[in-house]
Design an enzyme around this catalytic site. Structure first.
Site, PDB file in Angstrom:
ATOM      1  N   ASN A  10      35.765  36.695  39.340  1.00  0.00           N
ATOM      2  CA  ASN A  10      35.868  37.484  40.531  1.00  0.00           C
ATOM      3  C   ASN A  10      34.488  37.552  41.277  1.00  0.00           C
ATOM      4  O   ASN A  10      33.754  38.538  40.952  1.00  0.00           O
ATOM      5  CB  ASN A  10      36.689  38.704  40.439  1.00  0.00           C
ATOM      6  CG  ASN A  10      36.827  39.397  41.617  1.00  0.00           C
ATOM      7  OD1 ASN A  10      36.479  38.856  42.618  1.00  0.00           O
ATOM      8  ND2 ASN A  10      37.353  40.498  41.391  1.00  0.00           N
ATOM      9  N   LYS A  12      33.826  38.806  44.024  1.00  0.00           N
ATOM     10  CA  LYS A  12      33.968  40.063  45.017  1.00  0.00           C
ATOM     11  C   LYS A  12      33.317  39.725  46.205  1.00  0.00           C
ATOM     12  O   LYS A  12      33.373  38.631  46.663  1.00  0.00           O
ATOM     13  CB  LYS A  12      33.201  41.163  44.251  1.00  0.00           C
ATOM     14  CG  LYS A  12      33.998  41.522  42.773  1.00  0.00           C
ATOM     15  CD  LYS A  12      33.502  42.791  42.175  1.00  0.00           C
ATOM     16  CE  LYS A  12      34.420  42.951  40.827  1.00  0.00           C
ATOM     17  NZ  LYS A  12      33.941  44.180  40.193  1.00  0.00           N
ATOM     18  N   HIS A  96      43.350  44.590  42.385  1.00  0.00           N
ATOM     19  CA  HIS A  96      42.452  44.900  41.632  1.00  0.00           C
ATOM     20  C   HIS A  96      42.069  46.490  41.803  1.00  0.00           C
ATOM     21  O   HIS A  96      42.388  46.854  42.992  1.00  0.00           O
ATOM     22  CB  HIS A  96      41.158  44.040  42.287  1.00  0.00           C
ATOM     23  CG  HIS A  96      39.938  44.139  41.228  1.00  0.00           C
ATOM     24  ND1 HIS A  96      39.018  45.319  41.433  1.00  0.00           N
ATOM     25  CD2 HIS A  96      39.464  43.368  40.308  1.00  0.00           C
ATOM     26  CE1 HIS A  96      37.862  45.050  40.612  1.00  0.00           C
ATOM     27  NE2 HIS A  96      38.291  43.992  40.038  1.00  0.00           N
ATOM     28  N   GLU A  98      39.835  48.113  42.556  1.00  0.00           N
ATOM     29  CA  GLU A  98      38.453  48.233  43.742  1.00  0.00           C
ATOM     30  C   GLU A  98      39.589  48.324  44.977  1.00  0.00           C
ATOM     31  O   GLU A  98      39.400  49.358  45.730  1.00  0.00           O
ATOM     32  CB  GLU A  98      37.656  47.330  43.880  1.00  0.00           C
ATOM     33  CG  GLU A  98      36.454  47.375  42.685  1.00  0.00           C
ATOM     34  CD  GLU A  98      35.632  46.095  42.482  1.00  0.00           C
ATOM     35  OE1 GLU A  98      34.970  46.093  41.707  1.00  0.00           O
ATOM     36  OE2 GLU A  98      35.974  45.075  43.313  1.00  0.00           O
ATOM     37  N   GLU A 166      42.166  45.691  33.286  1.00  0.00           N
ATOM     38  CA  GLU A 166      40.678  45.871  33.323  1.00  0.00           C
ATOM     39  C   GLU A 166      40.655  47.639  33.614  1.00  0.00           C
ATOM     40  O   GLU A 166      40.950  48.225  34.738  1.00  0.00           O
ATOM     41  CB  GLU A 166      40.471  45.490  34.986  1.00  0.00           C
ATOM     42  CG  GLU A 166      40.397  43.855  35.030  1.00  0.00           C
ATOM     43  CD  GLU A 166      39.703  43.546  36.092  1.00  0.00           C
ATOM     44  OE1 GLU A 166      38.516  42.805  36.091  1.00  0.00           O
ATOM     45  OE2 GLU A 166      39.969  43.709  37.436  1.00  0.00           O
ATOM     46  N   GLY A 172      31.898  46.919  36.158  1.00  0.00           N
ATOM     47  CA  GLY A 172      30.342  47.070  36.734  1.00  0.00           C
ATOM     48  C   GLY A 172      29.747  48.127  36.063  1.00  0.00           C
ATOM     49  O   GLY A 172      28.660  48.527  36.776  1.00  0.00           O
ATOM     50  N   SER A 212      33.089  44.397  32.580  1.00  0.00           N
ATOM     51  CA  SER A 212      31.746  44.142  32.242  1.00  0.00           C
ATOM     52  C   SER A 212      31.659  43.055  30.874  1.00  0.00           C
ATOM     53  O   SER A 212      31.107  43.283  29.681  1.00  0.00           O
ATOM     54  CB  SER A 212      31.225  45.534  31.473  1.00  0.00           C
ATOM     55  OG  SER A 212      30.974  46.269  32.693  1.00  0.00           O
TER      56      SER A 212
END
Length: 254
Positions: A10, A12, A96, A98, A166, A172, A212
């Site tokens: 991904n 992003k 996702h 985010e 996730e 991150g 990560s």
């Protein structure tokens, strides 16, 4: 039947045309396990999809990072599943964290998106995962089950769905779920699928880990029995993504 290892990258909201060309060149030159060992999908931003699709090696595939919940129309700024199909983009990432966190996408909305994308012929990487607060409150399995339930209520054919677990606290941040933590959630998710969809769906659906993942930790994570691959963020922009793809060999030799 063994579940084929799956590695998604991904990208992003990153990249310029030149940077994207360099990443693709690195991937095209890489020596990786064959397609019968690992399935590789990379997900660039929308505007780079045609470039990546046209230049990427044929044994790797391309995913969009999102799509709209229904047919296109007066939805400024959105991209429809039909548009992705028109571009011959086979995969899409949905739900996702985010987007759930920053844009308020609910479990139900993600479930509806997943069902619509599948109905148009796309394959879906459906993301689930808990926040740090939810984990510390002991609610991890409850949260992940609710996110999965919203998809299961709307999806009957799981053949084109990959679940990406996730943990939000590991995305991150440099923090990684321990192999035991990842295995625990993946195992519980598989049990949930067994009880709420079918034993066959539970046995065949790939559940991949994201949070990560890097070249240093991928092999030990890949060795967990219910970890069927990875959805990789920042490391997918770097050469170490090749090492992560190669971690599929751990499963092959297991």
């Amino acid at each position: 039947m063994a579940r084929k290892f799956f590695v998604g990258g991904n990208w992003k909201c990153n990249g310029t045309t030149e940077e994207v060309k360099k990443i693709v060149a690195t991937l095209n030159d890489a020596q990786v396990p064959p397609q019968d060992v690992v399935e590789v999908v990379v997900s660039p931003p929308f505007i780079f999809l045609p470039l990546v699709k046209s230049t990427l090696r044929p044994d790797f595939h391309v995913a969009a990072q999102n799509c709209w919940v229904k047919k296109g129309g007066a939805f400024t700024g959105e991209v429809s599943a039909e548009m992705l199909v028109n571009l011959s983009i086979p995969w899409v990432i949905l739900g996702h964290s985010e987007r759930r966190q920053l844009l308020g996408e609910s479990n139900e909305f993600v479930g509806e998106k997943t069902a619509y994308a599948l109905s148009q012929g796309l394959k879906v990487i459906a993301c689930v995962g808990e926040t740090l607060e939810q984990r510390e409150a002991g609610a991890t399995l409850e949260v992940v089950a609710a996110q999965t339930k919203a998809i299961a209520e709307r999806v009957s054919n799981w053949a084109d769905v990959v679940i990406a677990y996730e943990p939000v606290w590991a995305i991150g941040t440099g923090k990684v779920a321990t192999p035991a933590q990842a295995q625990e959630v993946h195992c519980e998710l598989r049990k949930w699928l067994h009880a709420n969809t079918s034993p066959e769906v539970a046995a065949t659906t790939r559940i991949i880990y994201g949070g990560s993942v890097n070249g240093g930790n991928c092999k030990v994570l890949a060795g967990q029995p219910d970890v069927d691959g990875f959805l990789v963020g920042g490391a997918s922009l770097k050469p170490e993504f090749i090492d992560i793809i190669k971690s599929a060999e751990v499963k092959k030799s297991a």
